[in-house]
Design a protein around this motif. Structure first.
Motif, short mmCIF file in Angstrom:
data_model
loop_
_atom_site.label_atom_id
_atom_site.label_comp_id
_atom_site.label_asym_id
_atom_site.label_seq_id
_atom_site.Cartn_x
_atom_site.Cartn_y
_atom_site.Cartn_z
N HIS A 155 0.82 -1.21 0.00
CA HIS A 155 0.00 0.00 0.00
C HIS A 155 0.86 1.27 0.00
N THR A 156 2.14 1.11 -0.24
CA THR A 156 3.07 2.25 -0.17
C THR A 156 3.38 2.76 -1.57
N LEU A 157 3.26 4.06 -1.74
CA LEU A 157 3.61 4.68 -3.02
C LEU A 157 5.11 4.91 -3.09
N ILE A 197 -7.61 8.90 -1.85
CA ILE A 197 -6.28 8.62 -1.30
C ILE A 197 -6.16 7.13 -0.96
N ALA A 198 -7.19 6.57 -0.32
CA ALA A 198 -7.17 5.15 0.04
C ALA A 198 -7.06 4.27 -1.21
N HIS A 201 -3.70 4.11 -2.68
CA HIS A 201 -2.83 3.21 -1.92
C HIS A 201 -3.30 1.75 -2.00
N LYS A 202 -4.20 1.48 -2.96
CA LYS A 202 -4.65 0.11 -3.26
C LYS A 202 -5.47 -0.51 -2.12
N TYR A 203 -6.24 0.33 -1.42
CA TYR A 203 -7.23 -0.16 -0.48
C TYR A 203 -8.60 -0.09 -1.16
N ALA A 257 -11.52 0.82 5.05
CA ALA A 257 -10.60 -0.32 5.07
C ALA A 257 -9.19 0.14 5.36
N SER A 258 -8.79 1.26 4.76
CA SER A 258 -7.44 1.80 4.96
C SER A 258 -7.23 2.27 6.39
N ILE A 259 -8.17 3.04 6.89
CA ILE A 259 -7.97 3.68 8.19
C ILE A 259 -8.20 2.69 9.34
#
Length: 623
Positions: free
Chosen positions: A156-158, A250-251, A254-256, A261-263
């Protein structure tokens, strides 16, 4: 004679007894614990920034260098945070101090750069592919969880370039929408209400208005703030929808699959389905909240003769108005309240509350230029401190100190245990649980030491109101925010009316009086965290569930609880939250008994309140 931690520790510390000390004093944190002077801080800051810059430009880490680089990163993180804490305390004393604000911003940026750089190095192939055996040979045992988190986050990291571009595009938008919310709220127009005490502002004088004997005044005071927010509802709705859309984008970047789900993954270490299931489970028990509200309504009706009791009448259950405490009196009450946590914990709190130790920043006079509210600071290798804008001696003011002090003691114990900067923070619900536990114990103590039935009723109501806020209101907020983010994705949420309807449906499910008070649907507009920190509010729900379990253990078996709890506080966050709870306290977030325990506590205390109401003659209640 009963053990009194406050008297014992005040004597040991050489602090005067509460009776010998007056209130209204100002206590200032000793900034020399961080730097001898602003000039030395500035000189050191320049050197620290140079060291950070050099570190960021080191060649890619070879395997043999990883341990040394991480140790260097720890030292730099501590140095940077020493500046952040120092400058934040300066800024809090005087919000017009532009130098302090600029320093805090600059050093926070350097902290973020360090964290981002270290994470990117840990996600490089030469680290990511290490086996546990290879890591042990390279002395990376203490960093195993850090490396595991970096590996898990890699998907999930750019890239650094992508992250810079994303920040460049999204940060100004999110910051701008938060500024818009603050400016809108700051400019809300509300008419003052004429009372026997003079003209009162419903946005600032809520406590005085809610106990006014004139029912029309109480109703006007209750509805005026909601109407003031509603007058800006279109702007606030557009702002919240924009925040939700951007947070979702934004999520997904980051492929969420979604923003929740991301937070939830990063803050709660839970999946979105797990959180949805918990929200659904609490909704099934909404009758527990409604039963408490029925109890309050019945008592107000009995006391006042009002047949159709509403929210603006609920403060009339007693005529008790707590007398403000001086700070020394509050300190003694706080230390006695925390006795179930053990003498070592109480000793640490006594140290914190001794002004001579330089860890308290509280104004007893003009606080016009001081930062609003309260907070605590500290970091591995950086001294802790607690800041409070001012101290009024009310239960709410004392509660702020015991809450923020809980965060500070957690940091102090980690500091003494040598916790790595990499493990100084973790799931926010755990830190909040420790602070909420302190608040529950404080309310117990204030009720226990009350010498009138009306006072005992007052504090029993406050205890239940705390449970209501942290469990049920947090569930309402979590359900609302989840529905907003679902609706933004599906296209079902597009305007202010959509948001009002979602909130009304949730409140009608949970609350007894909501169907009769349509203005309550505007309440989402008052919740600043929706705009400032998206999807954070559900953290308080999990914090409350954990706090209720810790409270049960502390009061039923303190001897067994105390060493386990101290071990939990000392350990830091070197494992997932569930593992820390299981290892030290014997339960997890998945435990069925966690929710059941919080609900049972609400039931038990409602019964206690009912019994107190039955003892209460009408002469003790406001006519």
């Amino acid at each position: 004679m009963l053990f009194s931690p406050s008297l014992l520790i005040l004597a040991i510390a050489g602090i005067q007894s509460p009776a010998a000390m007056g209130g209204g004093s100002s206590y200032h944190a000793d900034l020399k614990r961080y730097f001898e002077s602003p000039a030395i801080e500035l000189e050191t800051r320049r050197a620290t920034i140079a060291s950070v810059t050099a570190f960021l430009h080191e060649p890619t880490w070879g395997r043999s260098e990883i341990s040394a680089r991480l140790e260097q990163g720890e030292r730099l993180l501590t140095q940077v945070m020493n500046h952040v804490v120092y400058c934040r305390l300066r800024d809090s004393r005087d919000v017009t101090d532009k130098d302090a604000k600029a320093c805090e911003t600059e050093m926070n940026r350097n902290y973020d750069l360090l964290q981002s750089y270290i994470n990117s190095e840990l996600q490089a192939d030469n680290v990511r592919t290490l086996s546990d055996a290879e890591a042990d040979k390279l002395d990376l045992g203490p960093y195993r969880f850090l490396i595991a988190k970096a590996k898990a986050a890699a998907a999930h990291t750019l890239s650094p370039q992508e992250q810079r571009l994303a920040d460049l595009l999204s940060a100004p938008l999110l910051n701008g929408w938060w500024d818009r919310y603050q400016q809108t709220v700051a400019n809300l127009k509300v008419n003052r209400i004429e009372t026997k005490e003079g003209a009162l502002n419903p946005l600032k004088d809520e406590t005085k208005i809610e106990t006014d004997p004139d029912r029309a005044i109480r109703r006007a005071g209750f509805e005026a703030p909601l109407q003031a927010y509603a007058s800006e509802g279109q702007v606030l709705a557009a702002t919240l929808i924009d925040v939700a859309r951007e947070t979702t984008a934004i999520a997904q970047l980051h492929k969420y699959p979604s923003a929740p789900a991301s937070i939830y993954a990063s803050r709660l270490q839970l999946t979105e389905p797990q959180v949805r299931d918990m929200l659904d489970a609490i909704a099934e028990h909404a009758d527990i909240l409604k039963n408490y509200e029925r109890l309050r309504v019945k008592q107000v009706s009995r006391a006042t003769g009002i047949a159709d009791v509403h929210s603006w009448d609920l403060a009339l259950s007693t005529n008790f108005n707590p007398k403000p405490m001086s700070f020394p009196q509050a300190r003694a009450a706080l230390l006695d309240a925390l006795a179930p946590l053990g003498p070592e914990y109480v000793s640490n709190f006594a140290w914190l509350l001794d002004p001579g130790n330089g860890a308290l920043e509280i104004s007893g006079g003009d606080s016009s230029n001081r930062m609003l509210g309260g907070f605590s600071v500290g970091y591995p290798g950086v001294p802790v401190a607690v800041y409070v804008q001012d101290f009024t001696g009310t239960p709410a003011a004392i509660s702020t100190i015991v809450h923020e002090g809980g965060h500070a003691i957690n940091r102090r114990l980690m500091n003494e245990n040598g916790v790595s900067p990499f493990y100084e923070s973790g799931p926010k619900f755990l830190s909040e649980a420790y602070a909420i536990l302190n608040e529950l114990l404080l309310l117990d103590e204030l009720e226990r030491t009350s010498n009138t039935l009306a006072a005992k009723v007052y504090y029993e109501e406050k205890f239940l109101d705390k449970l209501r806020l942290e469990v049920f209101t947090s569930a309402e907020e979590g359900s609302f925010e989840q529905a907003v983010y679902d609706g933004v994705v599906t296209g079902a949420i597009n305007c202010r009316e959509d948001l009002d309807k979602i909130n009304a449906d949730i409140l009608n499910k949970y609350e007894l009086l909501a169907p009769q008070e349509s203005n309550l649907r505007f309440g989402w507009m008052k919740k600043r965290l929706l705009f400032e920190d998206p999807l954070y509010l559900v953290n308080y729900l999990y914090a409350a569930l954990v706090a209720c379990k810790l409270y049960e253990m502390a009061v039923t078996d303190p001897k067994n609880f105390q060493p386990r709890y101290l071990a939990l506080l000392r350990e830091g966050f070197d494992a997932p939250g569930n593992e820390l709870l299981q290892k030290n306290m014997g339960f997890t977030l998945d435990s069925k008994g966690l929710l059941d325990g919080a609900l049972q506590l609400m039931r038990q205390r409602s019964v206690q309140l009912s019994q107190l109401y039955e003892q209460m003659p009408l002469s003790h209640i406001r006519p």
